[in-house]
Design a protein around this motif. Structure first.
Motif, PDB file in Angstrom:
ATOM      1  N   ALA A  51      19.505  33.966  90.619  1.00 33.70           N
ATOM      2  CA  ALA A  51      20.091  32.894  89.811  1.00 33.70           C
ATOM      3  C   ALA A  51      19.343  31.587  90.023  1.00 33.70           C
ATOM      4  O   ALA A  51      19.088  30.845  89.064  1.00 33.70           O
ATOM      5  CB  ALA A  51      21.564  32.715  90.164  1.00 33.70           C
ATOM      6  N   GLU A  52      18.969  31.298  91.250  1.00 30.25           N
ATOM      7  CA  GLU A  52      18.192  30.084  91.513  1.00 30.25           C
ATOM      8  C   GLU A  52      16.836  30.163  90.831  1.00 30.25           C
ATOM      9  O   GLU A  52      16.341  29.161  90.289  1.00 30.25           O
ATOM     10  CB  GLU A  52      18.014  29.862  93.007  1.00 30.25           C
ATOM     11  N   ALA A  53      16.221  31.342  90.828  1.00 29.33           N
ATOM     12  CA  ALA A  53      14.939  31.516  90.148  1.00 29.33           C
ATOM     13  C   ALA A  53      15.069  31.187  88.664  1.00 29.33           C
ATOM     14  O   ALA A  53      14.195  30.519  88.082  1.00 29.33           O
ATOM     15  CB  ALA A  53      14.439  32.943  90.335  1.00 29.33           C
ATOM     16  N   ALA A  54      16.148  31.645  88.025  1.00 28.49           N
ATOM     17  CA  ALA A  54      16.363  31.361  86.609  1.00 28.49           C
ATOM     18  C   ALA A  54      16.530  29.858  86.373  1.00 28.49           C
ATOM     19  O   ALA A  54      16.060  29.324  85.360  1.00 28.49           O
ATOM     20  CB  ALA A  54      17.584  32.121  86.104  1.00 28.49           C
ATOM     21  N   MET A  55      17.188  29.172  87.298  1.00 33.69           N
ATOM     22  CA  MET A  55      17.364  27.735  87.158  1.00 33.69           C
ATOM     23  C   MET A  55      16.031  27.003  87.282  1.00 33.69           C
ATOM     24  O   MET A  55      15.734  26.087  86.503  1.00 33.69           O
ATOM     25  CB  MET A  55      18.349  27.237  88.212  1.00 33.69           C
ATOM     26  N   TYR A 114      27.648  30.232  90.445  1.00 32.97           N
ATOM     27  CA  TYR A 114      26.694  29.989  91.527  1.00 32.97           C
ATOM     28  C   TYR A 114      27.502  29.558  92.742  1.00 32.97           C
ATOM     29  O   TYR A 114      28.720  29.767  92.796  1.00 32.97           O
ATOM     30  CB  TYR A 114      25.667  28.939  91.076  1.00 32.97           C
ATOM     31  N   ALA A 115      26.864  28.965  93.732  1.00 35.66           N
ATOM     32  CA  ALA A 115      27.581  28.523  94.923  1.00 35.66           C
ATOM     33  C   ALA A 115      26.736  27.554  95.728  1.00 35.66           C
ATOM     34  O   ALA A 115      25.505  27.616  95.696  1.00 35.66           O
ATOM     35  CB  ALA A 115      27.970  29.712  95.797  1.00 35.66           C
ATOM     36  N   PHE A 116      27.404  26.670  96.425  1.00 39.54           N
ATOM     37  CA  PHE A 116      26.795  25.899  97.501  1.00 39.54           C
ATOM     38  C   PHE A 116      27.249  26.576  98.799  1.00 39.54           C
ATOM     39  O   PHE A 116      28.354  26.307  99.301  1.00 39.54           O
ATOM     40  CB  PHE A 116      27.269  24.448  97.500  1.00 39.54           C
ATOM     41  N   GLY A 117      26.453  27.469  99.340  1.00 40.65           N
ATOM     42  CA  GLY A 117      26.892  28.204 100.517  1.00 40.65           C
ATOM     43  C   GLY A 117      28.191  28.926 100.219  1.00 40.65           C
ATOM     44  O   GLY A 117      28.281  29.685  99.250  1.00 40.65           O
ATOM     45  N   PRO A 118      29.247  28.680 101.016  1.00 39.04           N
ATOM     46  CA  PRO A 118      30.518  29.356 100.782  1.00 39.04           C
ATOM     47  C   PRO A 118      31.385  28.728  99.697  1.00 39.04           C
ATOM     48  O   PRO A 118      32.456  29.262  99.375  1.00 39.04           O
ATOM     49  CB  PRO A 118      31.212  29.234 102.143  1.00 39.04           C
ATOM     50  N   VAL A 119      30.954  27.605  99.127  1.00 40.26           N
ATOM     51  CA  VAL A 119      31.745  26.922  98.098  1.00 40.26           C
ATOM     52  C   VAL A 119      31.296  27.404  96.719  1.00 40.26           C
ATOM     53  O   VAL A 119      30.157  27.154  96.297  1.00 40.26           O
ATOM     54  CB  VAL A 119      31.602  25.397  98.204  1.00 40.26           C
ATOM     55  N   ALA A 120      32.185  28.100  96.026  1.00 43.30           N
ATOM     56  CA  ALA A 120      31.846  28.673  94.725  1.00 43.30           C
ATOM     57  C   ALA A 120      31.696  27.583  93.672  1.00 43.30           C
ATOM     58  O   ALA A 120      32.387  26.555  93.703  1.00 43.30           O
ATOM     59  CB  ALA A 120      32.928  29.661  94.294  1.00 43.30           C
ATOM     60  N   ILE A 121      30.762  27.821  92.743  1.00 40.55           N
ATOM     61  CA  ILE A 121      30.592  26.965  91.569  1.00 40.55           C
ATOM     62  C   ILE A 121      30.905  27.829  90.356  1.00 40.55           C
ATOM     63  O   ILE A 121      30.093  28.650  89.935  1.00 40.55           O
ATOM     64  CB  ILE A 121      29.165  26.407  91.458  1.00 40.55           C
ATOM     65  N   GLY A 122      32.100  27.661  89.803  1.00 45.03           N
ATOM     66  CA  GLY A 122      32.472  28.408  88.616  1.00 45.03           C
ATOM     67  C   GLY A 122      31.860  27.774  87.378  1.00 45.03           C
ATOM     68  O   GLY A 122      31.903  26.553  87.222  1.00 45.03           O
ATOM     69  N   ASP A 176      22.363  19.185  91.518  1.00 44.39           N
ATOM     70  CA  ASP A 176      22.423  18.739  92.918  1.00 44.39           C
ATOM     71  C   ASP A 176      21.296  17.743  93.140  1.00 44.39           C
ATOM     72  O   ASP A 176      20.484  17.873  94.053  1.00 44.39           O
ATOM     73  CB  ASP A 176      22.297  19.929  93.864  1.00 44.39           C
ATOM     74  N   LEU A 177      21.259  16.741  92.274  1.00 36.25           N
ATOM     75  CA  LEU A 177      20.138  15.810  92.223  1.00 36.25           C
ATOM     76  C   LEU A 177      20.353  14.662  93.202  1.00 36.25           C
ATOM     77  O   LEU A 177      21.035  13.688  92.896  1.00 36.25           O
ATOM     78  CB  LEU A 177      19.967  15.282  90.793  1.00 36.25           C
ATOM     79  N   TRP A 178      19.770  14.805  94.373  1.00 35.74           N
ATOM     80  CA  TRP A 178      19.745  13.717  95.350  1.00 35.74           C
ATOM     81  C   TRP A 178      18.345  13.679  95.949  1.00 35.74           C
ATOM     82  O   TRP A 178      17.508  14.558  95.692  1.00 35.74           O
ATOM     83  CB  TRP A 178      20.831  13.888  96.412  1.00 35.74           C
ATOM     84  N   ALA A 179      18.064  12.640  96.734  1.00 33.63           N
ATOM     85  CA  ALA A 179      16.699  12.402  97.191  1.00 33.63           C
ATOM     86  C   ALA A 179      16.119  13.594  97.947  1.00 33.63           C
ATOM     87  O   ALA A 179      14.924  13.880  97.846  1.00 33.63           O
ATOM     88  CB  ALA A 179      16.655  11.150  98.068  1.00 33.63           C
ATOM     89  N   GLY A 180      16.950  14.313  98.703  1.00 34.69           N
ATOM     90  CA  GLY A 180      16.463  15.445  99.475  1.00 34.69           C
ATOM     91  C   GLY A 180      15.986  16.605  98.626  1.00 34.69           C
ATOM     92  O   GLY A 180      15.278  17.488  99.122  1.00 34.69           O
ATOM     93  N   ALA A 196      21.402  23.496  90.983  1.00 36.17           N
ATOM     94  CA  ALA A 196      22.669  24.175  90.694  1.00 36.17           C
ATOM     95  C   ALA A 196      22.956  23.893  89.222  1.00 36.17           C
ATOM     96  O   ALA A 196      23.921  23.228  88.863  1.00 36.17           O
ATOM     97  CB  ALA A 196      23.789  23.658  91.587  1.00 36.17           C
ATOM     98  N   CYS A 197      22.093  24.397  88.364  1.00 40.47           N
ATOM     99  CA  CYS A 197      22.034  23.971  86.966  1.00 40.47           C
ATOM    100  C   CYS A 197      23.296  24.302  86.177  1.00 40.47           C
ATOM    101  O   CYS A 197      23.992  25.287  86.436  1.00 40.47           O
ATOM    102  CB  CYS A 197      20.843  24.614  86.273  1.00 40.47           C
ATOM    103  N   ALA A 198      23.535  23.475  85.200  1.00 36.28           N
ATOM    104  CA  ALA A 198      24.512  23.712  84.138  1.00 36.28           C
ATOM    105  C   ALA A 198      24.127  22.785  82.999  1.00 36.28           C
ATOM    106  O   ALA A 198      23.304  21.875  83.169  1.00 36.28           O
ATOM    107  CB  ALA A 198      25.933  23.435  84.605  1.00 36.28           C
ATOM    108  N   TYR A 199      24.700  23.014  81.826  1.00 36.29           N
ATOM    109  CA  TYR A 199      24.536  22.086  80.722  1.00 36.29           C
ATOM    110  C   TYR A 199      25.775  21.192  80.671  1.00 36.29           C
ATOM    111  O   TYR A 199      26.910  21.681  80.737  1.00 36.29           O
ATOM    112  CB  TYR A 199      24.383  22.844  79.402  1.00 36.29           C
TER     113      TYR A 199
END
Length: 266
Positions: A51-55, A114-122, A176-180, A196-199
Motif C-alpha cells: 500500500a505504501e508503494a502504491a502511495m 492504512y495505518a500508523f503502526g497500531p493506529v488504523a486509518i480507515g 503525514d506531511l511534516w518536516a521529518g 498516508a495518502c488520501a484524496y
C-alpha cells in the motif's frame, strides 16, 4: 535487521555487501543496504508495504518528488536511496506540494485502509468531505479516548457541516506531511517519504505541515495563497495527527489535543 536486509537483497537478485540501520523510523524498521553491483537502497517494514508503494507511485505520477519503488512485498518495501543534507528548501517544497495537490481524485478517501503502526486509518470513499473527516479522522478515535475528551471530539464532528466546505476539490494528500518526511538536498526537495495518502481538502496537508513547525514565507509564496478561512479550519485538520500522536505516544500529547479542540471551539 540483517534478515530484513538479506531478504531485500535477494528480492532484487543481488548479493548483500553491507547494511546499516537508519534513524527516524518510529513506527517501522529502516535499514540502508549496499549491493554487490554498487547500488544502495533503503529497506523498511511497516503495516502494509504494498500500500505504501502504491502511495509513493501516486506521488511520483503527480509530478512531486518521491523515492522510486524497487520492490514491494508483504513484509518489506525497498526504495531508492535519496540524497539528504538538511538544507532549507521551503520554496521548492511549496512547488512540490502544489504539484501534489494539483492531482485530483474521484471522491474523498483512498482505495484501501492504512495505518500508523497500531493506529488504523480507515479510508473508503465518500462524496461528503465533512462526513469523511468527521467519521474517518475524528470519531474513529472516540473508543480510545477518555469519555470527556471523546465527547468534545463528538461535538466538533457534529459541527463539521458548518465548519468545513462540503465539496472541496479532492486533492491528492500526502497525509503525514511534516518536516521529518521531507528529504532535502542542495536547496531542493529530493523526496516526500512515509505517506498516508488520501484524496481530500488540500488544507489538511498544509495544516499538518504547520503543526510541528511552520514553513517560511518562501513556501507560501511558491505554493500560493491560502483559502479564506484557513486559520479557522487549521485546528480542525491538525486535530487528527494530534489524536494519532496521543494514541501512539501517550499522555504527553493530551495538552496538544485539548489546545486544538479549544482553538476549534469544542
Amino acid at each position: 535487521m540483517s534478515a530484513l536486509a538479506a531478504a531485500a537483497a535477494a528480492r532484487l537478485g543481488r548479493r548483500l555487501v553491507d547494511c546499516a540501520p537508519l534513524g527516524g523510523g518510529e513506527l517501522s524498521r529502516l535499514v540502508r543496504i549496499r549491493l554487490d553491483d554498487g547500488r544502495e537502497a533503503v529497506v523498511k517494514d511497516g503495516p502494509d508495504p504494498p500500500a505504501e508503494a502504491a502511495m509513493l507511485d501516486a506521488i511520483r505520477r503527480a509530478g512531486a518528488p518521491a523515492p522510486a519503488v524497487l520492490a514491494a512485498e508483504a513484509a518489506f518495501l525497498v526504495i531508492e536511496c535519496l540524497p539528504a543534507d538538511g538544507r532549507e528548501a521551503d520554496a521548492d517544497l511549496g512547488r512540490a506540494v502544489a504539484r501534489l495537490h494539483a492531482a485530483t481524485g474521484p471522491a474523498y478517501g483512498w482505495a484501501q485502509d492504512y495505518a500508523f503502526g497500531p493506529v488504523a486509518i480507515g479510508n473508503g470513499w465518500s462524496e461528503d468531505w465533512p462526513v469523511f473527516w468527521g467519521e474517518r479522522r475524528l470519531l474513529c478515535h472516540g473508543p480510545h479516548l477518555d469519555p470527556a475528551l471523546a465527547r468534545r471530539v463528538e461535538a466538533l464532528a457534529a459541527a463539521l457541516p458548518d465548519r468545513l466546505p462540503a465539496r472541496p476539490r479532492p486533492a491528492l494528500l500526502h497525509g503525514d506531511l511534516w518536516a521529518g518526511n521531507v528529504l532535502c538536498a542542495g536547496g531542493r526537495v529530493s523526496g516526500l517519504i512515509d505517506p498516508a495518502c488520501a484524496y481530500g481538502h488540500a488544507e489538511a496537508d498544509l495544516a499538518m505541515l504547520a503543526l510541528f513547525g511552520r514553513p517560511g514565507p518562501a513556501f507560501h509564496a511558491a505554493y500560493g495563497e491560502a483559502e479564506p478561512g484557513f486559520a479557522e479550519r487549521r485546528p480542525i485538520y491538525q486535530l487528527w495527527p494530534a489524536l494519532v500522536h496521543l494514541r501512539l505516544f501517550g499522555a504527553g500529547y493530551r495538552g496538544l489535543v485539548e489546545g486544538l479542540l479549544a482553538a476549534a471551539g469544542a
